[in-house]
Every structure is written in structure tokens, then in C-alpha cells.
Design a protein around this motif. Structure first.
Motif, mmCIF file in Angstrom:
data_model
loop_
_atom_site.group_PDB
_atom_site.id
_atom_site.type_symbol
_atom_site.label_atom_id
_atom_site.label_comp_id
_atom_site.label_asym_id
_atom_site.label_seq_id
_atom_site.Cartn_x
_atom_site.Cartn_y
_atom_site.Cartn_z
ATOM 1 N N ILE A 20 -84.985 -0.360 10.230
ATOM 2 C CA ILE A 20 -86.445 -0.297 10.433
ATOM 3 C C ILE A 20 -86.869 -0.578 11.848
ATOM 4 C CG2 ILE A 20 -86.085 -3.068 10.956
ATOM 5 C CD1 ILE A 20 -88.643 -3.375 9.114
ATOM 6 N N SER A 21 -87.920 -0.102 12.223
ATOM 7 C CA SER A 21 -88.538 0.113 13.503
ATOM 8 C C SER A 21 -88.554 -1.165 14.206
ATOM 9 C CB SER A 21 -89.910 0.890 13.573
ATOM 10 O OG SER A 21 -90.663 0.337 13.004
ATOM 11 N N PRO A 22 -88.539 -1.122 15.676
ATOM 12 C CA PRO A 22 -88.521 -2.310 16.487
ATOM 13 C C PRO A 22 -89.709 -3.076 16.167
ATOM 14 C CG PRO A 22 -87.857 -0.468 17.768
ATOM 15 C CD PRO A 22 -88.126 0.239 16.567
ATOM 16 N N ASP A 23 -90.938 -2.351 15.661
ATOM 17 C CA ASP A 23 -92.116 -3.368 15.430
ATOM 18 C C ASP A 23 -92.371 -3.605 13.941
ATOM 19 O OD1 ASP A 23 -92.846 -0.873 14.289
ATOM 20 O OD2 ASP A 23 -94.645 -0.517 15.420
ATOM 21 N N GLY A 24 -91.257 -3.000 13.296
ATOM 22 C CA GLY A 24 -91.461 -3.442 11.886
ATOM 23 C C GLY A 24 -92.238 -2.830 10.989
ATOM 24 N N GLY A 25 -92.940 -1.712 11.793
ATOM 25 C CA GLY A 25 -93.886 -1.001 10.708
ATOM 26 C C GLY A 25 -93.478 0.146 10.255
ATOM 27 N N SER A 26 -92.364 0.757 10.721
ATOM 28 C CA SER A 26 -91.898 1.783 9.804
ATOM 29 C C SER A 26 -90.330 1.659 9.486
ATOM 30 C CB SER A 26 -91.980 3.209 10.591
ATOM 31 O OG SER A 26 -93.288 3.509 10.931
ATOM 32 N N VAL A 27 -89.823 2.558 8.493
ATOM 33 C CA VAL A 27 -88.446 2.294 7.865
ATOM 34 C C VAL A 27 -87.738 3.582 7.653
ATOM 35 C CG1 VAL A 27 -86.958 1.123 6.435
ATOM 36 C CG2 VAL A 27 -88.979 0.135 6.683
ATOM 37 N N ALA A 28 -86.899 3.926 8.529
ATOM 38 C CA ALA A 28 -85.825 5.356 8.075
ATOM 39 C C ALA A 28 -84.751 5.057 7.180
ATOM 40 C CB ALA A 28 -85.572 5.811 9.263
ATOM 41 N N TYR A 29 -84.214 5.724 6.554
ATOM 42 C CA TYR A 29 -83.081 5.482 5.505
ATOM 43 C C TYR A 29 -82.510 7.121 5.074
ATOM 44 C CZ TYR A 29 -86.681 6.657 1.844
ATOM 45 O OH TYR A 29 -87.663 7.356 1.063
ATOM 46 N N THR A 30 -81.525 7.035 4.511
ATOM 47 C CA THR A 30 -80.936 8.240 4.186
ATOM 48 C C THR A 30 -81.130 8.347 2.454
ATOM 49 O OG1 THR A 30 -78.885 7.062 3.780
ATOM 50 C CG2 THR A 30 -79.268 8.251 6.130
ATOM 51 N N MET A 49 -87.664 -7.395 7.956
ATOM 52 C CA MET A 49 -86.377 -6.558 7.718
ATOM 53 C C MET A 49 -86.554 -5.547 6.667
ATOM 54 S SD MET A 49 -84.267 -9.722 5.782
ATOM 55 C CE MET A 49 -84.718 -10.716 4.366
ATOM 56 N N ALA A 50 -85.966 -4.633 6.706
ATOM 57 C CA ALA A 50 -85.545 -3.709 5.470
ATOM 58 C C ALA A 50 -84.395 -3.900 4.822
ATOM 59 C CB ALA A 50 -86.082 -2.434 5.937
ATOM 60 N N LEU A 51 -84.359 -3.485 3.531
ATOM 61 C CA LEU A 51 -82.991 -3.678 2.911
ATOM 62 C C LEU A 51 -82.989 -2.776 1.549
ATOM 63 C CD1 LEU A 51 -83.193 -5.552 -0.108
ATOM 64 C CD2 LEU A 51 -84.012 -7.202 1.774
ATOM 65 N N VAL A 52 -81.653 -2.392 1.271
ATOM 66 C CA VAL A 52 -81.387 -1.637 0.134
ATOM 67 C C VAL A 52 -80.836 -2.676 -0.607
ATOM 68 C CG1 VAL A 52 -79.950 0.180 -0.977
ATOM 69 C CG2 VAL A 52 -81.194 0.705 1.092
ATOM 70 N N GLY A 53 -81.065 -2.586 -1.819
ATOM 71 C CA GLY A 53 -80.543 -3.678 -2.910
ATOM 72 C C GLY A 53 -80.650 -3.068 -4.216
ATOM 73 N N GLU A 54 -80.050 -3.596 -5.387
ATOM 74 C CA GLU A 54 -80.318 -3.311 -6.679
ATOM 75 C C GLU A 54 -79.995 -4.336 -7.560
ATOM 76 O OE1 GLU A 54 -76.930 -0.752 -7.847
ATOM 77 O OE2 GLU A 54 -75.991 -1.106 -5.920
ATOM 78 N N ASN A 55 -80.260 -4.207 -8.817
ATOM 79 C CA ASN A 55 -80.012 -5.229 -9.870
ATOM 80 C C ASN A 55 -79.711 -4.682 -11.292
ATOM 81 O OD1 ASN A 55 -82.403 -4.919 -11.012
ATOM 82 N ND2 ASN A 55 -83.272 -6.093 -9.279
ATOM 83 N N ALA A 56 -79.756 -5.205 -12.396
ATOM 84 C CA ALA A 56 -79.475 -4.654 -13.555
ATOM 85 C C ALA A 56 -80.527 -3.769 -13.978
ATOM 86 C CB ALA A 56 -79.136 -5.875 -14.474
ATOM 87 N N THR A 57 -81.792 -4.006 -13.659
ATOM 88 C CA THR A 57 -82.676 -3.048 -13.936
ATOM 89 C C THR A 57 -83.150 -1.698 -13.045
ATOM 90 O OG1 THR A 57 -84.428 -4.519 -13.304
ATOM 91 C CG2 THR A 57 -83.682 -4.909 -15.312
ATOM 92 N N THR A 58 -82.339 -1.819 -12.018
ATOM 93 C CA THR A 58 -82.855 -0.700 -10.927
ATOM 94 C C THR A 58 -81.565 -0.103 -10.179
ATOM 95 O OG1 THR A 58 -82.737 -2.089 -9.144
ATOM 96 C CG2 THR A 58 -84.830 -2.038 -10.443
#
Length: 668
Positions: free
Chosen positions: A39-49, A354-363
């Protein structure tokens, strides 16, 4: 008779049955996946792979994507032959640095957050392992494998190429480069850290110091010798900070720069492979360390220190949650428990977003953003749309009591259209580790065609046998001096529980697993006649053979509490090969040719033993691979090999490998 209880019933109902299709194995391996949220320092953008499969080039490609505000994700990097990974924001939020190989080794590149052409920052012969921005954004520190010594180069010229075990290694060194955004690689200087092999590192908030973990050499067996020191960057002076026995690593600065948080084995050098690690804090200027969260009974990971406190991830049963830790009191609390499995988290500069990567039984794993104050999750990606019309069955967490009274959990997969009054073929898939964990999620990476097993009309059990993570230190210690033996109790008692409940057909059962799961499957091959077929992936067959050949010798000494020279009986008791004359189960053996973790001699030993006692066996060696099969074509082959094996012995069907890798050719 074992009693099976449903801990969480029917956790997945994908889409209406009339809309579902069964994916091919190639389609499953072609699923795109995400990771590395930043997540960017100001929380406005998120980079990911985003990682995708390139079948023609037989590789997995990772590229960096970005979500700006509420807009749709866009691709930021386009790397032709290699991947772009590890996105990290500059402190002012204007640039993203990342690691890629564009024909010059793994180097750090810069790209504007607004997009444009990437510019190379480093040009180091050894390439870059990891990096970190200085707080003012003017410098980047990075670790790199140093060059070969002059002695080794001269020796090769005179005598050819050979290596001396535990002696011919190259230390990981730490460097600093000024940030030049013009596209001209800047000169880098090595930091004067002596004969230390550098691990994790972190800049102080004022940018004047770097805390770093280090070992005497890069050998994996030296992990328990890790210490932490602090470098004064301007003066070039190193101050040892944490020098206690046992592994001490992952330094993290307090926001005011006066203290350093770190992960520690608390002096333990005899059981750190299965015992809890801990968080501790020490004054940055030196002094006594203070343990935090003393009663927390799991391994804390990915710790950060924000203005609002310490945050870390930890497994809890089949879930993984985000915890908050008060550095003043040591008290912990669950901060976020949704989604069920939180894989990775990134925080804005002030910690409010905060930005996060997560999953559960339906995703599948998805990218989320949230405000610490609001708590509501904003989903930023739609990866699960890839499987919207696939037949994926259902998952539920089940539990049973093992032979010695231990409570064991596992994940039970059921096919679509499951009928409670019908008994089904049972296939057991055993995770590795042993400190891995099977979870009731849509995504699982393996060479076992679980989705196709379900579509064929089977149920699949993934047991979290003793030693699995998520259930505390005492549970992880239950297979100490009891490897294989206790693990088999857990698997077989789970099988018995499913039979008693009327789910499993006892005449059509199979087992499989990789690494530690392969070892347990090998143990079942030679000690049990319950299964119609077994697949052993990169499994241990003889602990003595393993001990003298592996790259992590301490693992065996810690779990068996001895060497084979001082207690050969325990090595024999826990080795599948000891019981080879009892073997009757047809066994497929899969192994990487260059495996150092579980050397391939274990595969040959089991294969020859099974042949000698007349048990049907097949050994398949995957050329050029180590402990894991990391390219899509060979993963597809290994998956098909398992499908062939179990089709033959569970469904009495001979399967020919299709020429296109997808369309099955089946003959009765």
C-alpha cells in the motif's frame, strides 16, 4: 471405533449445479494468483503481483499491478522473459522499486507510480536478493551474493571445477546505492560488515542506522546461529546487539527509533524446528532484551511496529489471523479474522490503512483494503471469477480422536451432489512440513488432482496430523521421537472415523503427499495394508540416508533427539524402509533429480526395496528439479502421473497421457 465431529459444516457452495463444469488439470494450473500487497504511504493506492502461466515458455510470470484509489487494477510492468516482483513504494509515494531480471541479473528497477518506462537502479554482478528504501527516499540498501574469492577462481583455472562441502560458499553482503531516477545505474558501495552472512535488515527511522540479522555462513544448518547487529551507516561502525544462542532475526525498529523488535528462539538450539518462536524487544543502543506475548502459543510472523502498536500474523487452527500486540503490556488480541486465511498485509505510513491478500472457502486469494478505524473490507480484485462456473465441491473442517487420545483436525472435500447415504472412494492428501497446515480454501497448490478426484466421485481428506502449525507448541511436539508412527495413527484414525460415519468406502482408499507428506505416505506403504494405492512425493524412506545427505541436518537431530550413531534404534523405528518386507501396496514414487532437502537416494532406496519384495512400484524422476516441481509442464506431468496411478488402482481404469496435456484418453 472413531467418532468424527463436524467443526464447520458446508463451507463452500460455489454456483448452481447446472452451471458447473469440471476444469481440466491444465486449466487449474493456468489460474492466475496474486500476492505481495504494497500500500502507498498515504494509503490511496495499492501495488501487488499477479502470477500467470506461460505454457509455451514453460514458466510462471509475475508482473506488478496497481489499484489507484477506486479505479480498476491496471498492469504496471511488462517483463518479456523474466518476472517483476517485490514492489515497494518510495517514502514520498511517487515511485515504486521492484526486482526484475531484464538480461542483467536480478536488479532493482524504478518506475513512476503514475506509470511509464522502468529505470534500472542497480548493476551488481551478484544480483539483488532483497532491498529497502531509506526513510528519506534518497538511498536503497540491498543484499547480494558476493563474488567468488580469488582463491576459488585461481583454483578452477589450475584444477578444474570442484567444491569442498561446507567450505565453498559465498556470503550474502549488504550494499547501499543512491537513488538516481534518470535511468543511469548508480554506483553501489558494500557496507563494512566483516565476515557476516546477511539476512533480514531494516533502516532506522532517522536513516542513520541499519539493523541486520546475520549468520556465520549461508548454510541452512546455521540458521540457529543468527544474531542481530546495528550498523552506523556514516561511521561504518557495527555494534553487536543480540548475541544469545539460538536464532534471532527479523529486526524491526520502533517508530521513535529507540528500540528494536525481533523474532527469537529464546536461546533454543535443540527444538526450534517445532517449538514456538517469540517476539522480543531490546534497546537500540544495547542492553537486556524483554520477551513479549509470553503466553501466545503459536509462531508470530510478518511483525511490524506501527505508531498504534505491533502487528503480526499467526495461524489459529485452519485459519490465519492478524493480531495486535501492545509493546507496553505484551498483551495480544485478534485485530482481523476475515478473510479466514490472511496471507500478507501492508500498512500505510501512519498505520491507519492497510492492504491485505486473503482467502476463504468461497474465494481464491483476493486483494483487500481497509481502514483501521472503519474495519470494513474493500475488495479490490476479482480473481475468484476465474472459477465461477467450475465444479469444485464443498469443504468442511472435521475432527477425530487419534490412537493416543490426541485431537486431530482435517479438511474434508466432498463432491457436488454429495449423498449422505452413499459411501465414496477416499483419497487422503497429506501436507508437508511437518509444520504445514491444510485449510478449507478454494486454492491449493500441489500435484494431486483433487478437483478431478471429486468430479470422479470421491471424497478427499487432508489431515492436519500432529506436528501441524496452528494448534500450539505442544501439538507440534507430539511427533518428536515419534515421526511416522504417530503421524500414521492420525491418518488412519481419521480414515476409520470417515468409515464409521458412513462416508468412506474402506475397499477403495488411497494416500499421497509430498515432502513430509511423502514420508508419511511411505511409512503407510510399508506399515499398513489399508490402501489400494499410494503416491510418495519427495519422501524420506530411511532417516539415516536422509540425515547424512540433507541440507538441514539439525531437523533430524531435533525431531529424533539423536544422531544415527548414538541411537540407531530410533532411526530404524521411524524409517519406512525398516518395514519393507511388510509392504503390499502399489506405490508411485515421484522425486526431483537434484533434490537437496530430501535427496533422491531416498526414492531409489524405497523403489528398490519394493521391487525386491514384489510390490508394484513406479519411480518417476523429474529432471533438473530440486525439492519442488516449479515449472508448469512438469507440474502438469506429475499431476497426470498421479491421476494415472489412482485411476488404475481405485477405479480400475487405464489412462494414457493425452498429447495436448488436457484431453484424457481412458480405456477400461
Amino acid at each position: 471405533m472413531q467418532r468424527l465431529s463436524v467443526v464447520a459444516a458446508l463451507l463452500l457452495a460455489t454456483v448452481p449445479a447446472h452451471a458447473q463444469t469440471v476444469p481440466t488439470m491444465k486449466q487449474w494450473l493456468s489460474l492466475r494468483s496474486i500476492g505481495a500487497p504494497a500500500i502507498s504511504p498515504d494509503g490511496g493506492s495499492v501495488a501487488y503481483t499477479v502470477t500467470s502461466t506461460e505454457w509455451e515458455n514453460n514458466r510462471y510470470d509475475s508482473e506488478i499491478f496497481i489499484v489507484r484509489g477506486a479505479s480498476e487494477p491496471i498492469q504496471l510492468t511488462f517483463t518479456e522473459k523474466e518476472s517483476s516482483t517485490t514492489p515497494r513504494w518510495s517514502p514520498d509515494g511517487k515511485w515504486l522499486a521492484f526486482i526484475t531480471d531484464r538480461g542483467d541479473g536480478r536488479q532493482v528497477y524504478l518506475i513512476r507510480a503514475a506509470g511509464g518506462e522502468a529505470r534500472r537502479l542497480t548493476n551488481l554482478k551478484g544480483g539483488v536478493i532483497d532491498f529497502g528504501w531509506s526513510p528519506d527516499g534518497r538511498r536503497i540498501a540491498f543484499s547480494s551474493v558476493g563474488p567468488e574469492s580469488d582463491d576459488v577462481v585461481s583454483r578452477r583455472k589450475a584444477y578444474g571445477d570442484f567444491s569442498i562441502e561446507n567450505a565453498d560458499f559465498r556470503l550474502v553482503t549488504l550494499w547501499i546505492a543512491d537513488v538516481d531516477t534518470t535511468g543511469t545505474p548508480t554506483s553501489a558501495r558494500a557496507l563494512p560488515l566483516g565476515d557476516r552472512n546477511i539476512g533480514s535488515f531494516a533502516w532506522s527511522p532517522d536513516g542513520g542506522r541499519i539493523a541486520f540479522a546475520h549468520t556465520p555462513n549461508p548454510l541452512l544448518s546455521s540458521g540457529s546461529l543468527s544474531d542481530i547487529s546495528v550498523l552506523d551507516v556514516a561511521a561504518g561502525r557495527v555494534q553487536p546487539l543480540v548475541t544469545s544462542p539460538g536464532g534471532d532475526t527479523d529486526p524491526v525498529w520502533s517508530p521513535d527509533g529507540t528500540r528494536i523488535l525481533f523474532t527469537t528462539a529464546a536461546g533454543d538450539t535443540a527444538s526450534n524446528f517445532y517449538a514456538n518462536s517469540h517476539l522480543a524487544v531490546i534497546p537500540a543502543s544495547g542492553g537486556a532484551a524483554t520477551a513479549l506475548a509470553r503466553t501466545f502459543d503459536e509462531n508470530p510472523g510478518s511483525a511490524v511496529w506501527l505508531p498504534s502498536g505491533i502487528r503480526f500474523l499467526a495461524a489459529q487452527g485452519t485459519a490465519q489471523k492478524l493480531f495486535a500486540l501492545d509493546p507496553a503490556t505484551g498483551a495480544t488480541r485478534i485485530l482481523l479474522a476475515t478473510p479466514d486465511v490472511i496471507r500478507a498485509v501492508s500498512y500505510s505510513k501512519d498505520g491507519s490503512m492497510m492492504a491485505l491478500v486473503g482467502e476463504n472457502a468461497t474465494t481464491l486469494p483476493e486483494l483487500y483494503r481497509t481502514s483501521m478505524s472503519a474495519g470494513a473490507l474493500e475488495r479490490l480484485t476479482s480473481m475468484t471469477a476465474q472459477v465461477a462456473h467450475w465444479s469444485l465441491g464443498s469443504r468442511e473442517v472435521v475432527s477425530w480422536t487419534s490412537r493416543d487420545g490426541a485431537k486431530i483436525e482435517g479438511v474434508l472435500y466432498k463432491p457436488d451432489g454429495y449423498v449422505a447415504t452413499k459411501r465414496y472412494p477416499l483419497l487422503v492428501v497429506i501436507h508437508g512440513g511437518p509444520t504445514g497446515t491444510s485449510r478449507p480454501t478454494l486454492a491449493y497448490g500441489s500435484v494431486y488432482p483433487v478437483t478431478q478426484f471429486l468430479a470422479k466421485g470421491a471424497v478427499v481428506l487432508m489431515p492436519n496430523y500432529r506436528g501441524s502449525a496452528g494448534y500450539g507448541e505442544k501439538f507440534r511436539s507430539l511427533n518428536v521421537r515419534n515421526l511416522g508412527v504417530g503421524d500414521a495413527w492420525d491418518v488412519l484414525s481419521g480414515v476409520d472415523a470417515l468409515i464409521a460415519r458412513g462416508i468412506a468406502d474402506s475397499t477403495r482408499m488411497a494416500s499421497m503427499g509430498w515432502s513430509q507428506g511423502g514420508y508419511i505416505s511411505a511409512f503407510l506403504t510399508t506399515t499398513s495394508q489399508r490402501f489400494k494405492a499410494i503416491s510418495v512425493g519427495a519422501g524420506i524412506s530411511d532417516w539415516m540416508t536422509y540425515y547424512v545427505s540433507t541440507d538441514i541436518h539439525p531437523f533430524t537431530r531435533q525431531y529424533l533427539k539423536s544422531t544415527p550413531w548414538s541411537d540407531p534404534a530410533i532411526y530404524a523405528k521411524t524409517s519406512p524402509i525398516t518395514y519393507i518386507k511388510q509392504a503390499t501396496t502399489p506405490t508411485l514414487i515421484q522425486h526431483g533429480e537434484l533434490d537437496r532437502r530430501v535427496p533422491i537416494s531416498n526414492a531409489y532406496e524405497l523403489y528398490q526395496g519394493l521391487q525386491d519384495v514384489g510390490v508394484p512400484a513406479k519411480l518417476i524422476v523429474y529432471k533438473g528439479f530440486g525439492h519442488g516441481i516449479t515449472k508448469p509442464k512438469e507440474q502438469l506431468a506429475a499431476t497426470w502421473h498421479n491421476w494415472q496411478w489412482f485411476s488404475k488402482y481405485i477405479w480400475q481404469v487405464d489412462v494414457t497421457l493425452p498429447s495436448d496435456g488436457e484431453t484424457p484418453s481412458v480405456t477400461p
